[in-house]
Design a protein around this motif. Structure first.
Motif, PDB file in Angstrom:
ATOM      1  N   LEU A 132       2.159   5.287  -2.968  1.00 39.36           N
ATOM      2  CA  LEU A 132       1.926   6.511  -3.097  1.00 39.36           C
ATOM      3  C   LEU A 132       3.517   7.510  -3.600  1.00 39.36           C
ATOM      4  CD1 LEU A 132       2.847   6.909   1.050  1.00 39.36           C
ATOM      5  CD2 LEU A 132       1.652   7.663  -0.148  1.00 39.36           C
ATOM      6  N   THR A 133       3.022   8.712  -4.271  1.00 40.44           N
ATOM      7  CA  THR A 133       4.348   8.957  -5.218  1.00 40.44           C
ATOM      8  C   THR A 133       4.094  10.357  -4.663  1.00 40.44           C
ATOM      9  OG1 THR A 133       2.281  10.221  -6.197  1.00 40.44           O
ATOM     10  CG2 THR A 133       2.555   8.297  -7.018  1.00 40.44           C
ATOM     11  N   LEU A 134       4.961  11.380  -4.863  1.00 46.08           N
ATOM     12  CA  LEU A 134       6.305  12.939  -4.538  1.00 46.08           C
ATOM     13  C   LEU A 134       5.934  13.839  -5.588  1.00 46.08           C
ATOM     14  CD1 LEU A 134       7.501  14.122  -2.113  1.00 46.08           C
ATOM     15  CD2 LEU A 134       9.464  13.554  -3.102  1.00 46.08           C
ATOM     16  N   ARG A 135       4.512  14.524  -5.189  1.00 40.56           N
ATOM     17  CA  ARG A 135       5.314  15.857  -6.392  1.00 40.56           C
ATOM     18  C   ARG A 135       6.362  16.554  -6.172  1.00 40.56           C
ATOM     19  NH1 ARG A 135       3.661  20.687  -6.680  1.00 40.56           N
ATOM     20  NH2 ARG A 135       2.496  21.105  -4.294  1.00 40.56           N
ATOM     21  N   ILE A 136       6.709  16.776  -6.601  1.00 41.52           N
ATOM     22  CA  ILE A 136       7.931  17.701  -6.741  1.00 41.52           C
ATOM     23  C   ILE A 136       7.533  19.283  -6.705  1.00 41.52           C
ATOM     24  CG2 ILE A 136       9.895  17.952  -7.637  1.00 41.52           C
ATOM     25  CD1 ILE A 136      10.985  15.504  -8.095  1.00 41.52           C
ATOM     26  N   GLY A 137       8.131  19.705  -5.868  1.00 44.51           N
ATOM     27  CA  GLY A 137       8.252  20.735  -5.527  1.00 44.51           C
ATOM     28  C   GLY A 137       8.871  22.473  -5.928  1.00 44.51           C
ATOM     29  N   ASN A 138       8.540  23.357  -6.122  1.00 36.97           N
ATOM     30  CA  ASN A 138      10.491  24.537  -6.125  1.00 36.97           C
ATOM     31  C   ASN A 138      10.585  25.044  -4.416  1.00 36.97           C
ATOM     32  OD1 ASN A 138       7.723  26.118  -6.265  1.00 36.97           O
ATOM     33  ND2 ASN A 138       7.861  25.860  -8.591  1.00 36.97           N
ATOM     34  N   VAL A 139      10.768  26.088  -4.500  1.00 38.00           N
ATOM     35  CA  VAL A 139      11.295  27.045  -3.120  1.00 38.00           C
ATOM     36  C   VAL A 139       9.925  27.924  -2.706  1.00 38.00           C
ATOM     37  CG1 VAL A 139      11.956  29.117  -2.962  1.00 38.00           C
ATOM     38  CG2 VAL A 139      13.183  27.586  -4.161  1.00 38.00           C
ATOM     39  N   THR A 140       8.834  28.351  -4.440  1.00 39.37           N
ATOM     40  CA  THR A 140       7.313  28.321  -3.040  1.00 39.37           C
ATOM     41  C   THR A 140       6.436  28.091  -3.202  1.00 39.37           C
ATOM     42  OG1 THR A 140       6.913  29.245  -6.207  1.00 39.37           O
ATOM     43  CG2 THR A 140       7.914  30.941  -4.835  1.00 39.37           C
ATOM     44  N   ASP A 141       6.635  26.375  -3.854  1.00 34.80           N
ATOM     45  CA  ASP A 141       5.521  25.270  -3.312  1.00 34.80           C
ATOM     46  C   ASP A 141       6.543  24.298  -3.116  1.00 34.80           C
ATOM     47  OD1 ASP A 141       3.210  23.932  -3.634  1.00 34.80           O
ATOM     48  OD2 ASP A 141       3.017  23.368  -5.929  1.00 34.80           O
ATOM     49  N   THR A 152       4.648   9.513  11.147  1.00 34.12           N
ATOM     50  CA  THR A 152       5.565   9.334  10.165  1.00 34.12           C
ATOM     51  C   THR A 152       4.838  10.986   9.399  1.00 34.12           C
ATOM     52  OG1 THR A 152       5.931   7.823   8.927  1.00 34.12           O
ATOM     53  CG2 THR A 152       6.408   9.921   7.114  1.00 34.12           C
ATOM     54  N   ASP A 153       5.477  12.151   9.950  1.00 41.59           N
ATOM     55  CA  ASP A 153       4.730  13.372   9.340  1.00 41.59           C
ATOM     56  C   ASP A 153       4.835  13.584   8.004  1.00 41.59           C
ATOM     57  OD1 ASP A 153       3.498  15.611   9.191  1.00 41.59           O
ATOM     58  OD2 ASP A 153       5.006  16.649  10.972  1.00 41.59           O
ATOM     59  N   ILE A 154       4.796  13.409   7.112  1.00 43.07           N
ATOM     60  CA  ILE A 154       4.346  14.068   5.743  1.00 43.07           C
ATOM     61  C   ILE A 154       4.452  15.622   5.315  1.00 43.07           C
ATOM     62  CG2 ILE A 154       3.693  11.664   4.554  1.00 43.07           C
ATOM     63  CD1 ILE A 154       0.766  13.041   4.307  1.00 43.07           C
ATOM     64  N   GLY A 155       3.479  16.416   6.261  1.00 38.87           N
ATOM     65  CA  GLY A 155       3.377  17.562   5.578  1.00 38.87           C
ATOM     66  C   GLY A 155       4.832  18.445   6.266  1.00 38.87           C
ATOM     67  N   GLN A 156       5.562  17.646   6.777  1.00 39.60           N
ATOM     68  CA  GLN A 156       7.472  17.834   7.152  1.00 39.60           C
ATOM     69  C   GLN A 156       8.055  17.891   5.691  1.00 39.60           C
ATOM     70  OE1 GLN A 156       7.201  19.689  10.527  1.00 39.60           O
ATOM     71  NE2 GLN A 156       9.811  20.509   9.616  1.00 39.60           N
ATOM     72  N   HIS A 182       0.887  -1.478   0.127  1.00 37.93           N
ATOM     73  CA  HIS A 182       0.530   0.160   0.125  1.00 37.93           C
ATOM     74  C   HIS A 182       0.583   0.618   0.092  1.00 37.93           C
ATOM     75  CE1 HIS A 182      -4.125  -1.980  -0.089  1.00 37.93           C
ATOM     76  NE2 HIS A 182      -3.600  -2.393   1.060  1.00 37.93           N
ATOM     77  N   LEU A 183       1.475   1.260   0.846  1.00 40.92           N
ATOM     78  CA  LEU A 183       2.890   2.259   0.609  1.00 40.92           C
ATOM     79  C   LEU A 183       3.979   2.352  -0.433  1.00 40.92           C
ATOM     80  CD1 LEU A 183       4.512   2.242   4.298  1.00 40.92           C
ATOM     81  CD2 LEU A 183       2.132   3.602   3.530  1.00 40.92           C
ATOM     82  N   THR A 209       4.984  17.214  -1.736  1.00 40.34           N
ATOM     83  CA  THR A 209       3.814  16.941  -1.236  1.00 40.34           C
ATOM     84  C   THR A 209       3.515  15.539  -1.576  1.00 40.34           C
ATOM     85  OG1 THR A 209       2.634  17.994  -3.156  1.00 40.34           O
ATOM     86  CG2 THR A 209       2.339  19.339  -0.639  1.00 40.34           C
ATOM     87  N   VAL A 210       3.471  14.688  -0.284  1.00 44.14           N
ATOM     88  CA  VAL A 210       3.294  13.059  -1.043  1.00 44.14           C
ATOM     89  C   VAL A 210       1.921  12.648  -1.328  1.00 44.14           C
ATOM     90  CG1 VAL A 210       3.356  11.670  -0.023  1.00 44.14           C
ATOM     91  CG2 VAL A 210       4.650  12.685   0.376  1.00 44.14           C
ATOM     92  N   GLN A 211       1.295  12.561  -2.316  1.00 37.81           N
ATOM     93  CA  GLN A 211       0.159  12.347  -2.907  1.00 37.81           C
ATOM     94  C   GLN A 211      -0.386  10.972  -2.173  1.00 37.81           C
ATOM     95  OE1 GLN A 211       0.857  13.232  -6.801  1.00 37.81           O
ATOM     96  NE2 GLN A 211       0.395  15.350  -6.787  1.00 37.81           N
ATOM     97  N   ILE A 212      -1.244  10.854  -1.811  1.00 42.22           N
ATOM     98  CA  ILE A 212      -2.271   9.437  -1.208  1.00 42.22           C
ATOM     99  C   ILE A 212      -3.629   9.315  -2.089  1.00 42.22           C
ATOM    100  CG2 ILE A 212      -3.316   8.660   0.922  1.00 42.22           C
ATOM    101  CD1 ILE A 212      -1.131  10.715   2.446  1.00 42.22           C
ATOM    102  N   THR A 213      -3.332   8.175  -2.262  1.00 42.95           N
ATOM    103  CA  THR A 213      -5.018   7.829  -3.274  1.00 42.95           C
ATOM    104  C   THR A 213      -5.597   6.927  -2.557  1.00 42.95           C
ATOM    105  OG1 THR A 213      -3.447   5.955  -3.910  1.00 42.95           O
ATOM    106  CG2 THR A 213      -3.219   7.901  -5.293  1.00 42.95           C
TER     107      THR A 213
END
Length: 156
Positions: free
Chosen positions: A117-126, A146-150, A113-114, A129-133
């Motif tokens: 999971l996918t990671l949406r790559i961000g940049n300096v302003t964005d 696990t704190d995925i917001g950190q 199940h884990l 994020t981990v995309q949970i389906t």
């Protein structure tokens, strides 16, 4: 002589501190051998780690490959243990099995199940994020503490 040996073949002598009213001889033997846990770990070593024949040229590479496989199995087992401890003794979870029946989580189910999971790559302003389906993914991450917001940016 041979018949006498055959009659005691497979017998064990066990000494335990557990009183006889709390465990009979069969339970003491099962606890001593821990066969269920040992066999399950051998199954894990042969299964989810996908250990297959590998041809290497030097003995030190064979030893290194075995060490890496053992470390992977250790991580696999520790993740299963963490989720089960966070759930509590004997507790089950829904959403892991295809028919949605409550089951005790195994390492194989957790990684299945884990693994989606996918990671949406961000940049300096964005930030990334981990995309949970599925909700079970968030529940597993919570059980693993696990704190995925950190977001951790690389130190420059």
């Amino acid at each position: 002589m041979l018949n006498a040996e055959a009659t005691v073949d497979g017998w064990y002598a066990l000494l335990t501190s557990v009183p006889a009213d709390q465990a009979d001889a069969g339970q003491a033997l099962i606890h001593y051998k821990g066969q269920g846990a040992v066999e399950r770990r051998y199954h894990d070593f042969k299964g989810p780690l996908a250990v297959a024949p590998v041809f290497v040229q030097h003995n030190r590479r064979v030893a290194a490959l075995i060490q890496v496989n053992c470390l992977a199995l250790l991580v696999f087992c520790l993740i299963e243990r963490q989720v089960r401890r966070a759930l509590g003794p004997g507790q089950t979870m829904s959403g892991l099995h295809p028919d949605n029946r409550p089951v005790r989580p195994t390492g194989r189910m957790i990684f299945y199940h884990l693994g989606e999971l996918t990671l949406r790559i961000g940049n300096v302003t964005d930030p990334p994020t981990v995309q949970i389906t599925r909700g079970v993914q968030l529940q597993l991450l919570d059980l693993l503490d696990t704190d995925i917001g950190q977001t951790r940016w690389p130190q420059m």
